[in-house]
Design a protein around this motif. Structure first.
Motif, PDB file in Angstrom:
ATOM      1  N   SER A  62      24.252  28.492  38.077  1.00  0.00           N
ATOM      2  CA  SER A  62      23.672  29.598  37.305  1.00  0.00           C
ATOM      3  C   SER A  62      24.433  30.895  37.596  1.00  0.00           C
ATOM      4  O   SER A  62      25.160  30.995  38.584  1.00  0.00           O
ATOM      5  N   THR A  63      24.204  31.876  36.756  1.00  0.00           N
ATOM      6  CA  THR A  63      24.800  33.197  36.968  1.00  0.00           C
ATOM      7  C   THR A  63      24.378  33.754  38.315  1.00  0.00           C
ATOM      8  O   THR A  63      25.202  34.254  39.084  1.00  0.00           O
ATOM      9  N   GLU A  64      23.095  33.655  38.613  1.00  0.00           N
ATOM     10  CA  GLU A  64      22.566  34.191  39.865  1.00  0.00           C
ATOM     11  C   GLU A  64      23.216  33.520  41.068  1.00  0.00           C
ATOM     12  O   GLU A  64      23.560  34.170  42.053  1.00  0.00           O
ATOM     13  N   LEU A 107      30.971  33.907  33.059  1.00  0.00           N
ATOM     14  CA  LEU A 107      31.834  35.011  33.481  1.00  0.00           C
ATOM     15  C   LEU A 107      31.426  36.393  32.971  1.00  0.00           C
ATOM     16  O   LEU A 107      31.476  37.360  33.741  1.00  0.00           O
ATOM     17  N   PRO A 108      31.026  36.547  31.707  1.00  0.00           N
ATOM     18  CA  PRO A 108      30.646  37.892  31.260  1.00  0.00           C
ATOM     19  C   PRO A 108      29.459  38.489  32.025  1.00  0.00           C
ATOM     20  O   PRO A 108      29.291  39.706  32.050  1.00  0.00           O
ATOM     21  N   ARG A 109      28.663  37.646  32.664  1.00  0.00           N
ATOM     22  CA  ARG A 109      27.482  38.112  33.385  1.00  0.00           C
ATOM     23  C   ARG A 109      27.685  38.144  34.906  1.00  0.00           C
ATOM     24  O   ARG A 109      26.714  38.309  35.654  1.00  0.00           O
ATOM     25  N   THR A 110      28.925  37.968  35.360  1.00  0.00           N
ATOM     26  CA  THR A 110      29.201  37.941  36.801  1.00  0.00           C
ATOM     27  C   THR A 110      30.260  38.988  37.145  1.00  0.00           C
ATOM     28  O   THR A 110      31.450  38.689  37.233  1.00  0.00           O
ATOM     29  N   PRO A 111      29.820  40.231  37.358  1.00  0.00           N
ATOM     30  CA  PRO A 111      30.775  41.320  37.611  1.00  0.00           C
ATOM     31  C   PRO A 111      31.562  41.159  38.903  1.00  0.00           C
ATOM     32  O   PRO A 111      32.623  41.774  39.063  1.00  0.00           O
ATOM     33  N   SER A 140      35.681  39.700  28.147  1.00  0.00           N
ATOM     34  CA  SER A 140      35.037  40.017  29.428  1.00  0.00           C
ATOM     35  C   SER A 140      35.864  40.968  30.276  1.00  0.00           C
ATOM     36  O   SER A 140      35.536  41.205  31.440  1.00  0.00           O
ATOM     37  N   GLY A 141      36.957  41.483  29.720  1.00  0.00           N
ATOM     38  CA  GLY A 141      37.763  42.460  30.432  1.00  0.00           C
ATOM     39  C   GLY A 141      38.871  41.894  31.297  1.00  0.00           C
ATOM     40  O   GLY A 141      39.449  42.607  32.114  1.00  0.00           O
ATOM     41  N   PHE A 142      39.192  40.613  31.120  1.00  0.00           N
ATOM     42  CA  PHE A 142      40.255  40.001  31.913  1.00  0.00           C
ATOM     43  C   PHE A 142      41.594  40.126  31.196  1.00  0.00           C
ATOM     44  O   PHE A 142      41.685  39.925  29.987  1.00  0.00           O
ATOM     45  N   TYR A 143      42.611  40.456  31.945  1.00  0.00           N
ATOM     46  CA  TYR A 143      43.993  40.349  31.480  1.00  0.00           C
ATOM     47  C   TYR A 143      44.505  39.001  31.949  1.00  0.00           C
ATOM     48  O   TYR A 143      44.194  38.568  33.067  1.00  0.00           O
ATOM     49  N   THR A 144      45.267  38.340  31.111  1.00  0.00           N
ATOM     50  CA  THR A 144      45.718  36.990  31.449  1.00  0.00           C
ATOM     51  C   THR A 144      47.223  36.877  31.314  1.00  0.00           C
ATOM     52  O   THR A 144      47.860  37.614  30.560  1.00  0.00           O
ATOM     53  N   TYR A 163      50.103  23.448  33.208  1.00  0.00           N
ATOM     54  CA  TYR A 163      49.674  24.735  32.665  1.00  0.00           C
ATOM     55  C   TYR A 163      48.963  25.522  33.759  1.00  0.00           C
ATOM     56  O   TYR A 163      48.133  24.969  34.486  1.00  0.00           O
ATOM     57  N   TYR A 164      49.281  26.816  33.878  1.00  0.00           N
ATOM     58  CA  TYR A 164      48.595  27.699  34.825  1.00  0.00           C
ATOM     59  C   TYR A 164      48.219  28.992  34.124  1.00  0.00           C
ATOM     60  O   TYR A 164      49.000  29.543  33.345  1.00  0.00           O
ATOM     61  N   LEU A 165      47.035  29.474  34.423  1.00  0.00           N
ATOM     62  CA  LEU A 165      46.591  30.771  33.937  1.00  0.00           C
ATOM     63  C   LEU A 165      46.165  31.607  35.128  1.00  0.00           C
ATOM     64  O   LEU A 165      45.446  31.123  36.010  1.00  0.00           O
ATOM     65  N   LEU A 166      46.634  32.837  35.158  1.00  0.00           N
ATOM     66  CA  LEU A 166      46.141  33.832  36.101  1.00  0.00           C
ATOM     67  C   LEU A 166      45.387  34.865  35.286  1.00  0.00           C
ATOM     68  O   LEU A 166      45.851  35.270  34.211  1.00  0.00           O
ATOM     69  N   ALA A 167      44.240  35.285  35.769  1.00  0.00           N
ATOM     70  CA  ALA A 167      43.457  36.314  35.085  1.00  0.00           C
ATOM     71  C   ALA A 167      42.975  37.318  36.117  1.00  0.00           C
ATOM     72  O   ALA A 167      42.611  36.955  37.237  1.00  0.00           O
ATOM     73  N   ARG A 168      43.004  38.570  35.695  1.00  0.00           N
ATOM     74  CA  ARG A 168      42.568  39.658  36.575  1.00  0.00           C
ATOM     75  C   ARG A 168      41.741  40.620  35.733  1.00  0.00           C
ATOM     76  O   ARG A 168      42.161  40.995  34.633  1.00  0.00           O
ATOM     77  N   LYS A 169      40.617  41.026  36.248  1.00  0.00           N
ATOM     78  CA  LYS A 169      39.719  41.891  35.491  1.00  0.00           C
ATOM     79  C   LYS A 169      40.205  43.334  35.547  1.00  0.00           C
ATOM     80  O   LYS A 169      40.509  43.861  36.621  1.00  0.00           O
TER      81      LYS A 169
END
Length: 188
Positions: A62-64, A107-111, A140-144, A163-169
């Protein structure tokens, strides 16, 4: 230096955990891991301890609970069967995508989550699941930034393109001249 506290999802035998442990100069710690395969969990426990890994379905997260894990990064290698070149290529219509999609919807609910590292097979880069993932991450504010890499690119004699993805908010990547999202392909 900021400590990167990692939640390892779809943990398998602990490949990401091994990589983190081999980075002595980095301030990275795997805090918790989730894996559904009982045999993989037993191996993980033998290598990294019993308190780090949980044998449970990621769909139950869950988000919590994600917030309570007190992590700021998620490393994951979701099931690859929906995207393999020799498989049925069911993509988002394969039930094995459900847990990955569930995590993305949290993810959008987990700052607290500021970083992501995602690994998958060659073929994922042209999937509908990838399109969905990028849409959720960007909204959600991530750069990828994305890569197709093979161990041969690093002098390891194993030709296995991944395949690899890096994401940073909220912060662009500065180590690559391409504007995210971009696929940086290497030779096959």
């Amino acid at each position: 230096m900021e400590t990167i506290k990692v939640l390892e999802l779809f943990a398998g035998l602990g490949g990401f955990h091994i990589a983190v442990n081999n980075q002595k100069d980095a301030n990275i710690q795997v805090v918790k891991s989730f894996e559904i395969n009982v045999n993989a969990v037993k191996t993980y426990q033998e290598n990294f301890g019993y308190d780090v890994i949980s044998n449970r379905n990621i769909l139950s997260l869950s988000t919590e609970e994600l917030i309570r894990q007190n992590v700021n990064a998620i490393f994951m290698s979701p099931p690859c069967q929906p995207f393999t070149r020799l498989g049925k290529k069911l993509d988002v219509n394969d039930d094995r995508c459900n847990a990955f999609h569930h995590v993305l919807k949290l993810l959008p609910r987990t700052p607290n989550i500021q970083y992501l590292l995602i690994e998958n097979v060659y073929g994922f880069e042209s999937s509908k699941m990838r399109e969905n993932m990028l849409e959720i991450l960007q909204s959600s504010g991530f750069y990828t930034i994305e890569f197709l890499l093979s161990p041969t690119d690093f002098g390891v004699p194993n030709s296995r393109l991944r395949y690899y993805l890096l994401a940073r908010k909220n912060k662009k990547f500065t180590f690559c001249k391409h504007d995210p999202p971009s696929i940086v392909s290497t030779k096959e």
